[in-house]
Scaffold this motif. Sequence first.
Motif, PDB file in Angstrom:
ATOM      1  N   SER A  10       0.812  -1.224   0.000  1.00 26.76           N
ATOM      2  CA  SER A  10       0.000   0.000   0.000  1.00 26.76           C
ATOM      3  C   SER A  10       0.845   1.276   0.000  1.00 26.76           C
ATOM      4  N   GLU A  11       2.133   1.145   0.232  1.00 26.53           N
ATOM      5  CA  GLU A  11       2.994   2.335   0.246  1.00 26.53           C
ATOM      6  C   GLU A  11       3.031   2.978  -1.135  1.00 26.53           C
ATOM      7  N   PRO A  12       2.764   4.282  -1.220  1.00 25.63           N
ATOM      8  CA  PRO A  12       2.828   4.949  -2.523  1.00 25.63           C
ATOM      9  C   PRO A  12       4.228   4.829  -3.128  1.00 25.63           C
ATOM     10  N   ALA A  13       4.295   4.566  -4.409  1.00 20.06           N
ATOM     11  CA  ALA A  13       5.592   4.412  -5.072  1.00 20.06           C
ATOM     12  C   ALA A  13       6.422   5.682  -4.947  1.00 20.06           C
ATOM     13  N   GLU A  14       5.765   6.834  -4.995  1.00 17.32           N
ATOM     14  CA  GLU A  14       6.490   8.105  -4.885  1.00 17.32           C
ATOM     15  C   GLU A  14       7.160   8.239  -3.525  1.00 17.32           C
ATOM     16  N   LEU A  15       6.489   7.734  -2.491  1.00 12.49           N
ATOM     17  CA  LEU A  15       7.015   7.872  -1.130  1.00 12.49           C
ATOM     18  C   LEU A  15       8.331   7.125  -0.978  1.00 12.49           C
ATOM     19  N   LYS A  17      10.616   6.471  -3.121  1.00 13.23           N
ATOM     20  CA  LYS A  17      11.698   7.188  -3.802  1.00 13.23           C
ATOM     21  C   LYS A  17      12.033   8.493  -3.083  1.00 13.23           C
ATOM     22  N   ASP A  18      11.014   9.292  -2.767  1.00  8.19           N
ATOM     23  CA  ASP A  18      11.245  10.589  -2.139  1.00  8.19           C
ATOM     24  C   ASP A  18      11.788  10.443  -0.714  1.00  8.19           C
ATOM     25  N   ALA A  19      11.332   9.430   0.000  1.00  9.23           N
ATOM     26  CA  ALA A  19      11.796   9.211   1.369  1.00  9.23           C
ATOM     27  C   ALA A  19      13.279   8.868   1.392  1.00  9.23           C
ATOM     28  N   ALA A  20      13.715   8.057   0.437  1.00  9.45           N
ATOM     29  CA  ALA A  20      15.127   7.673   0.381  1.00  9.45           C
ATOM     30  C   ALA A  20      16.014   8.893   0.152  1.00  9.45           C
ATOM     31  N   LYS A  21      15.587   9.791  -0.724  1.00  5.23           N
ATOM     32  CA  LYS A  21      16.361  11.004  -0.990  1.00  5.23           C
ATOM     33  C   LYS A  21      16.429  11.888   0.256  1.00  5.23           C
ATOM     34  N   TYR A  41       6.787  13.481   4.178  1.00 11.84           N
ATOM     35  CA  TYR A  41       5.649  12.847   4.851  1.00 11.84           C
ATOM     36  C   TYR A  41       4.346  13.611   4.665  1.00 11.84           C
ATOM     37  N   SER A  42       4.431  14.921   4.431  1.00 17.66           N
ATOM     38  CA  SER A  42       3.228  15.756   4.360  1.00 17.66           C
ATOM     39  C   SER A  42       2.684  15.923   2.945  1.00 17.66           C
ATOM     40  N   GLN A  43       3.255  15.214   1.995  1.00 16.66           N
ATOM     41  CA  GLN A  43       2.775  15.329   0.615  1.00 16.66           C
ATOM     42  C   GLN A  43       1.347  14.798   0.494  1.00 16.66           C
ATOM     43  N   LEU A  97      12.854   7.673  10.575  1.00 13.33           N
ATOM     44  CA  LEU A  97      11.507   7.163  10.301  1.00 13.33           C
ATOM     45  C   LEU A  97      10.548   8.266   9.843  1.00 13.33           C
ATOM     46  N   ALA A  98      11.090   9.440   9.539  1.00 14.21           N
ATOM     47  CA  ALA A  98      10.245  10.599   9.223  1.00 14.21           C
ATOM     48  C   ALA A  98       9.316  10.356   8.049  1.00 14.21           C
ATOM     49  N   ALA A  99       9.762   9.572   7.082  1.00 12.72           N
ATOM     50  CA  ALA A  99       8.914   9.289   5.914  1.00 12.72           C
ATOM     51  C   ALA A  99       8.771   7.788   5.707  1.00 12.72           C
ATOM     52  N   SER A 100       8.940   7.032   6.788  1.00 13.30           N
ATOM     53  CA  SER A 100       8.760   5.583   6.713  1.00 13.30           C
ATOM     54  C   SER A 100       7.272   5.265   6.722  1.00 13.30           C
ATOM     55  N   TRP A 101       6.813   4.540   5.729  1.00 12.80           N
ATOM     56  CA  TRP A 101       5.387   4.286   5.541  1.00 12.80           C
ATOM     57  C   TRP A 101       4.738   3.672   6.778  1.00 12.80           C
ATOM     58  N   ASN A 102       5.392   2.697   7.377  1.00 14.69           N
ATOM     59  CA  ASN A 102       4.800   2.005   8.523  1.00 14.69           C
ATOM     60  C   ASN A 102       4.797   2.841   9.795  1.00 14.69           C
ATOM     61  N   ASN A 103       5.461   3.991   9.770  1.00 11.03           N
ATOM     62  CA  ASN A 103       5.472   4.886  10.934  1.00 11.03           C
ATOM     63  C   ASN A 103       4.436   5.989  10.818  1.00 11.03           C
ATOM     64  N   LEU A 104       3.719   6.023   9.712  1.00 13.95           N
ATOM     65  CA  LEU A 104       2.785   7.118   9.464  1.00 13.95           C
ATOM     66  C   LEU A 104       1.335   6.684   9.690  1.00 13.95           C
ATOM     67  N   LEU A 105       0.594   7.529  10.407  1.00  7.71           N
ATOM     68  CA  LEU A 105      -0.830   7.334  10.654  1.00  7.71           C
ATOM     69  C   LEU A 105      -1.551   8.604  10.240  1.00  7.71           C
ATOM     70  N   ILE A 106      -2.891   8.584  10.253  1.00 11.59           N
ATOM     71  CA  ILE A 106      -3.668   9.797  10.003  1.00 11.59           C
ATOM     72  C   ILE A 106      -4.467  10.098  11.258  1.00 11.59           C
TER      73      ILE A 106
END
Length: 273
Positions: A10-15, A17-21, A41-43, A97-106
């Motif tokens: 479910s992780e967005p493909a863009e995330l 790539k952008d998270a790694a950078k 993370y706020s995109q 973990l700032a842009a780690s998918w599994n660390n993000l909630l809404i």
Amino acid sequence: MIKIKRPDGSEPAELRKDAAKELRRNRVKYKNNEKLSFSVYSQLYVKNALNDIFQLKCAFCDSRLNGAGDVEHYRPKGKVHIKVGTAVHKIEGYYWLAASWNNLLISCVDCNQRRNQLHEDGVTWSLTGKGCFFPLANEALRAKGPRSINSEQPLLINPCLTDPEQHIKLLENGSIEPVQMNGSPSPQGESTIEICGLARVELLKSRAERAIFIKSTIRHIIRDIEEGKDPTDDLNDLLIMLDKSAPYLALARSLTRDKLGPYINSLGLAPLL
């Protein structure tokens, strides 16, 4: 608060790539003792993906979100606030973990941001909201890097990892309390209720109002069954309140189990509970 399945893939493909950078840049800044920056993370594509998983509801209070909601870091990205008595200490956060998918909630604003909230006694005001808090059962085991994360024992419930109903109980009057475990309240339940302000009065009232509709619908279903009538119309109303997109789903499940018990299987409700 309900258990949420975060689907594989479910992780967005863009995330990714952008998270790694961003992480590469921040590792350099961290090494050089420079200020870190976080924006990936706020995109909008992150918010959209999280809203799809959480059905436009807050991960903590299960209320419908007003707008897109806040992207919440389960483990804080910048600083971690630790409460010791009445004092609050600040330590380094989990920047990796700032842009780690599994660390993000809404989350809704009230559960996410530190604000003064009136509690259910109608008298007590206090600062609640997760903010940068992330308490552990043993502070000595707090991770200093990615490799030691699994040693931590978080006291804040992550609904994608833990079933909240094992630690938190919702009452018919909208109140909330930790589940008793071996004669003591669940530490995870206590901490999550306190930190996220799940006992704030406006939330209590919203849950209490929802409980009235749920109980009324259940009474009508039982009446129809006992009088030999078709309960389909009322059952359909209950199914709406038991849908995964419905607010306060844990409350609806609990009330259905408690009050419609003997009829659950015959009505085909067991898979929803």
